[in-house]
Design a protein around this motif. Structure first.
Motif, PDB file in Angstrom:
ATOM      1  N   LYS A 295      41.232   0.158  16.142  1.00  0.00           N
ATOM      2  CA  LYS A 295      40.546   1.719  16.842  1.00  0.00           C
ATOM      3  C   LYS A 295      39.097   1.452  16.684  1.00  0.00           C
ATOM      4  CE  LYS A 295      41.326   4.727  13.027  1.00  0.00           C
ATOM      5  NZ  LYS A 295      41.824   5.983  12.591  1.00  0.00           N
ATOM      6  N   LEU A 296      38.545   2.045  17.642  1.00  0.00           N
ATOM      7  CA  LEU A 296      36.944   2.100  17.559  1.00  0.00           C
ATOM      8  C   LEU A 296      37.047   3.763  17.153  1.00  0.00           C
ATOM      9  CD1 LEU A 296      35.988   0.658  21.031  1.00  0.00           C
ATOM     10  CD2 LEU A 296      36.049  -0.377  18.756  1.00  0.00           C
ATOM     11  N   GLU A 297      35.967   3.570  16.158  1.00  0.00           N
ATOM     12  CA  GLU A 297      35.474   5.044  15.459  1.00  0.00           C
ATOM     13  C   GLU A 297      34.048   5.222  15.633  1.00  0.00           C
ATOM     14  OE1 GLU A 297      35.309   6.775  10.996  1.00  0.00           O
ATOM     15  OE2 GLU A 297      37.585   6.269  11.698  1.00  0.00           O
ATOM     16  N   PRO A 298      33.513   6.449  16.272  1.00  0.00           N
ATOM     17  CA  PRO A 298      32.110   6.507  16.813  1.00  0.00           C
ATOM     18  C   PRO A 298      31.534   7.236  15.381  1.00  0.00           C
ATOM     19  CG  PRO A 298      33.597   8.101  17.647  1.00  0.00           C
ATOM     20  CD  PRO A 298      34.536   7.042  17.242  1.00  0.00           C
ATOM     21  N   ARG A 299      30.333   6.723  15.012  1.00  0.00           N
ATOM     22  CA  ARG A 299      29.642   7.190  13.976  1.00  0.00           C
ATOM     23  C   ARG A 299      28.044   6.985  14.209  1.00  0.00           C
ATOM     24  NH1 ARG A 299      32.074   5.547   7.999  1.00  0.00           N
ATOM     25  NH2 ARG A 299      34.307   5.864   8.307  1.00  0.00           N
ATOM     26  N   ASP A 300      27.332   7.592  13.415  1.00  0.00           N
ATOM     27  CA  ASP A 300      25.810   7.419  13.678  1.00  0.00           C
ATOM     28  C   ASP A 300      25.671   6.218  12.981  1.00  0.00           C
ATOM     29  OD1 ASP A 300      25.276   8.077  11.068  1.00  0.00           O
ATOM     30  OD2 ASP A 300      25.461  10.333  11.536  1.00  0.00           O
ATOM     31  N   ILE A 301      24.346   5.696  12.843  1.00  0.00           N
ATOM     32  CA  ILE A 301      23.913   4.364  12.362  1.00  0.00           C
ATOM     33  C   ILE A 301      24.034   4.501  11.003  1.00  0.00           C
ATOM     34  CG2 ILE A 301      21.514   4.793  12.350  1.00  0.00           C
ATOM     35  CD1 ILE A 301      23.278   1.262  12.790  1.00  0.00           C
ATOM     36  N   THR A 302      23.784   5.687  10.243  1.00  0.00           N
ATOM     37  CA  THR A 302      23.508   5.677   8.620  1.00  0.00           C
ATOM     38  C   THR A 302      25.078   5.680   8.297  1.00  0.00           C
ATOM     39  OG1 THR A 302      21.650   7.172   8.833  1.00  0.00           O
ATOM     40  CG2 THR A 302      22.964   7.225   6.911  1.00  0.00           C
ATOM     41  N   SER A 303      26.137   6.351   8.632  1.00  0.00           N
ATOM     42  CA  SER A 303      27.399   6.656   8.203  1.00  0.00           C
ATOM     43  C   SER A 303      28.070   5.164   8.495  1.00  0.00           C
ATOM     44  CB  SER A 303      28.142   7.684   8.636  1.00  0.00           C
ATOM     45  OG  SER A 303      28.156   7.696  10.206  1.00  0.00           O
ATOM     46  N   LEU A 304      27.736   4.643   9.714  1.00  0.00           N
ATOM     47  CA  LEU A 304      28.207   3.296  10.194  1.00  0.00           C
ATOM     48  C   LEU A 304      28.022   2.217   9.087  1.00  0.00           C
ATOM     49  CD1 LEU A 304      29.489   2.165  12.783  1.00  0.00           C
ATOM     50  CD2 LEU A 304      27.323   1.020  13.106  1.00  0.00           C
ATOM     51  N   LEU A 305      26.572   2.311   8.752  1.00  0.00           N
ATOM     52  CA  LEU A 305      26.237   1.183   7.441  1.00  0.00           C
ATOM     53  C   LEU A 305      27.209   1.540   6.041  1.00  0.00           C
ATOM     54  CD1 LEU A 305      22.756   0.485   8.430  1.00  0.00           C
ATOM     55  CD2 LEU A 305      24.980  -0.592   9.482  1.00  0.00           C
TER      56      LEU A 305
ATOM     57  N   ALA B 243      34.737  -3.016  10.144  1.00  0.00           N
ATOM     58  CA  ALA B 243      33.778  -3.819  10.823  1.00  0.00           C
ATOM     59  C   ALA B 243      32.862  -2.899  11.583  1.00  0.00           C
ATOM     60  CB  ALA B 243      34.365  -4.781  11.893  1.00  0.00           C
ATOM     61  N   ALA B 244      31.527  -3.418  12.051  1.00  0.00           N
ATOM     62  CA  ALA B 244      30.707  -2.239  12.633  1.00  0.00           C
ATOM     63  C   ALA B 244      30.208  -3.104  14.061  1.00  0.00           C
ATOM     64  CB  ALA B 244      29.671  -1.994  11.808  1.00  0.00           C
ATOM     65  N   VAL B 245      30.302  -2.461  14.919  1.00  0.00           N
ATOM     66  CA  VAL B 245      29.767  -3.189  16.209  1.00  0.00           C
ATOM     67  C   VAL B 245      28.655  -2.169  16.937  1.00  0.00           C
ATOM     68  CG1 VAL B 245      30.560  -3.846  18.642  1.00  0.00           C
ATOM     69  CG2 VAL B 245      32.101  -4.013  16.750  1.00  0.00           C
ATOM     70  N   ALA B 246      27.449  -2.966  16.988  1.00  0.00           N
ATOM     71  CA  ALA B 246      26.457  -2.120  17.487  1.00  0.00           C
ATOM     72  C   ALA B 246      25.316  -3.018  17.822  1.00  0.00           C
ATOM     73  CB  ALA B 246      25.911  -0.784  16.965  1.00  0.00           C
ATOM     74  N   ALA B 247      24.080  -2.583  17.874  1.00  0.00           N
ATOM     75  CA  ALA B 247      22.836  -3.460  18.102  1.00  0.00           C
ATOM     76  C   ALA B 247      22.194  -3.265  16.471  1.00  0.00           C
ATOM     77  CB  ALA B 247      21.988  -2.953  18.990  1.00  0.00           C
ATOM     78  N   ILE B 248      22.785  -4.113  15.636  1.00  0.00           N
ATOM     79  CA  ILE B 248      22.785  -3.984  14.259  1.00  0.00           C
ATOM     80  C   ILE B 248      21.873  -5.122  13.878  1.00  0.00           C
ATOM     81  CG2 ILE B 248      23.624  -3.996  11.800  1.00  0.00           C
ATOM     82  CD1 ILE B 248      26.063  -2.859  13.050  1.00  0.00           C
ATOM     83  N   THR B 249      20.613  -4.935  13.408  1.00  0.00           N
ATOM     84  CA  THR B 249      19.724  -5.934  13.084  1.00  0.00           C
ATOM     85  C   THR B 249      20.054  -6.726  11.517  1.00  0.00           C
ATOM     86  OG1 THR B 249      17.908  -4.962  14.593  1.00  0.00           O
ATOM     87  CG2 THR B 249      17.202  -6.561  12.806  1.00  0.00           C
ATOM     88  N   VAL B 250      20.009  -7.856  11.447  1.00  0.00           N
ATOM     89  CA  VAL B 250      20.135  -8.641  10.447  1.00  0.00           C
ATOM     90  C   VAL B 250      18.910  -8.479   9.605  1.00  0.00           C
ATOM     91  CG1 VAL B 250      20.920 -10.893   9.127  1.00  0.00           C
ATOM     92  CG2 VAL B 250      21.747 -10.340  11.456  1.00  0.00           C
ATOM     93  N   THR B 251      18.871  -7.882   8.217  1.00  0.00           N
ATOM     94  CA  THR B 251      17.783  -7.843   7.447  1.00  0.00           C
ATOM     95  C   THR B 251      18.386  -8.320   5.956  1.00  0.00           C
ATOM     96  OG1 THR B 251      18.060  -5.419   6.731  1.00  0.00           O
ATOM     97  CG2 THR B 251      16.794  -5.880   8.758  1.00  0.00           C
ATOM     98  N   ALA B 252      17.539  -8.720   4.967  1.00  0.00           N
ATOM     99  CA  ALA B 252      17.674  -9.100   3.899  1.00  0.00           C
ATOM    100  C   ALA B 252      18.089  -8.002   2.828  1.00  0.00           C
ATOM    101  CB  ALA B 252      16.436  -9.338   2.828  1.00  0.00           C
ATOM    102  N   GLU B 253      17.934  -6.725   3.090  1.00  0.00           N
ATOM    103  CA  GLU B 253      18.241  -5.600   2.328  1.00  0.00           C
ATOM    104  C   GLU B 253      19.740  -5.249   2.848  1.00  0.00           C
ATOM    105  OE1 GLU B 253      19.386  -1.553   1.929  1.00  0.00           O
ATOM    106  OE2 GLU B 253      18.957  -2.193   3.754  1.00  0.00           O
ATOM    107  N   ARG B 254      19.837  -5.400   4.242  1.00  0.00           N
ATOM    108  CA  ARG B 254      21.302  -4.903   4.687  1.00  0.00           C
ATOM    109  C   ARG B 254      22.391  -6.096   4.177  1.00  0.00           C
ATOM    110  NH1 ARG B 254      19.940  -2.848  10.804  1.00  0.00           N
ATOM    111  NH2 ARG B 254      19.371  -0.817  10.092  1.00  0.00           N
TER     112      ARG B 254
ATOM    113  N   TYR C  44      20.569  -9.578  16.343  1.00  0.00           N
ATOM    114  CA  TYR C  44      21.713  -8.717  16.185  1.00  0.00           C
ATOM    115  C   TYR C  44      23.291  -9.458  15.685  1.00  0.00           C
ATOM    116  CZ  TYR C  44      18.880  -5.403  18.732  1.00  0.00           C
ATOM    117  OH  TYR C  44      17.793  -4.528  19.335  1.00  0.00           O
ATOM    118  N   ALA C  45      23.890  -8.903  14.931  1.00  0.00           N
ATOM    119  CA  ALA C  45      25.121  -9.545  14.587  1.00  0.00           C
ATOM    120  C   ALA C  45      26.170  -8.354  14.193  1.00  0.00           C
ATOM    121  CB  ALA C  45      24.850 -10.325  13.418  1.00  0.00           C
TER     122      ALA C  45
END
Length: 346
Positions: free
Chosen positions: A68-78, A88-99, A318-319
């Motif tokens: 099921k898809l659950e809408p969230r803002d980017i902060t609560s998504l991560l 899982a999280a589906v969006a334009a999420i940029t891969v970074t070392a910190e994340r 993005y991943a």
């Protein structure tokens, strides 16, 4: 004595993993999404579309996943990936070392970069160049020159009158003659039709000649600097010009991290739409954000007022994001590796 049935039940309980245990895919996944067009687009309360949504649906179909898809803002998504409330999280999420230290990523499905959006500027015409020269500051400078020349001309007439026929005695013609002399002397034309003959007059002439050189040089430099600065501000070419602009970006984004790392002043917005509106209202000069998201936002509502600079910088991959150690990562990566050539247009 323990009965045979009890023994069988005990062995079965010991060998069967509990639902939701580490390494086990839940029966129904909770997938976090956030509105990031064109990758995730919310069309209604439970209607979602976009490139990343299509990718996830294809993966879920191939792996036979219920979700099921659950809408969230980017902060609560991560955050949901860390606390286990999301699978899982589906969006334009940029891969970074910190994340990457906080949760896992699949193989990237889209590679892009940051870009700069600015107000649309129509092509300059000859009239624009004319207006850029004849500004209020330029007219004020001309009036200052005129007043100074009138003062010097009047002083020369007071010194030379009654002794030099080139500067008549009556105030009207005399001051005009002095003004003429002051103007041609400042312009370094020096026709020689009017020349002081008294010692005080010649001393004033020498001082005015030297002062004219300094005044003209300084005025020329000031005007040239102002015109050059205006051209530079109108021709922002890339990230190297951000230091002289009023810049904005979206809070808690990789573009904010970039601006902070570059030690640039910026204004943060909770939403990209608010930042683009600030450019239109004149509050900002530029917005720095992910190129595909800027392209979509400008095409949707700002195509006549904003434009995107052609250069991209600061690569963004993005991943899909997964909780650390998710058993979904390997099967998803196998599919992405197989279909990588078809995920992003060349």
């Amino acid at each position: 004595m323990i009965s045979l049935a009890a023994l069988v039940l005990a062995v079965a309980a010991a060998t069967t993993p509990a639902s939701g245990a580490p390494g086990e895919v839940p029966q129904r996944l909770v997938v976090g999404v956030t509105h990031t067009p064109p990758f995730v687009v919310q069309e209604g309360p439970e209607r979602w579309s976009g490139q990343a949504i299509d990718l996830w649906r294809n993966l879920a179909d191939e792996l036979d996943l219920d979700y099921k898809l659950e809408p969230r803002d980017i902060t609560s998504l991560l955050r949901g990936l860390e606390d286990g409330s999301l699978d899982a999280a589906v969006a334009a999420i940029t891969v970074t070392a910190e994340r990457e230290q906080r949760f896992d990523f699949t193989h990237p499905f889209y590679t892009t970069g940051l870009a700069i959006a600015v107000a649309h500027r129509p092509p300059e015409t000859w009239f624009d160049g004319f207006i850029s020269v004849f500004t209020f500051s330029f007219l004020r400078l001309l009036l200052t020159f005129a007043a100074l020349q009138l003062l010097i001309g009047a002083l020369m007439w007071l010194i030379e009158r009654g002794k030099n026929p080139q500067f008549p005695g009556p105030p009207g013609p005399g001051v005009l003659a002095g003004l003429w002399w002051a103007v041609v002397t400042m312009a370094t034309v020096g026709y020689g039709d009017k020349v002081p003959i008294t010692v005080p007059g010649r001393l004033l002439a020498m001082l005015w000649m030297l002062a004219s050189l300094i005044i003209l040089t300084s005025a020329t430099a000031a005007i040239t600097s102002q015109l050059t600065l205006g051209q530079l501000e109108a021709r922002v070419r890339g990230p190297e010009d951000l230091g002289k602009l009023r810049v904005g970006t979206v809070l808690r984004s990789t573009s904010e991290t970039y601006l902070r790392d570059m030690k640039l002043d910026y204004r943060g917005f909770s939403d990209l739409t608010l930042g683009l509106a600030a450019i239109e209202s004149g509050e900002l000069d530029a917005i720095v954000f992910d190129r595909p998201l800027l392209v979509d936002a400008i095409a949707l509502a700002h195509k006549d007022t904003l434009e995107l600079l052609p250069r991209s910088f600061q690569r963004q991959d993005y991943a899909l994001a997964l909780p650390t150690g998710s058993p979904l990562r390997e099967p998803i990566n196998q599919i992405l590796a197989r279909d990588l050539a078809t995920l992003q247009d060349p």
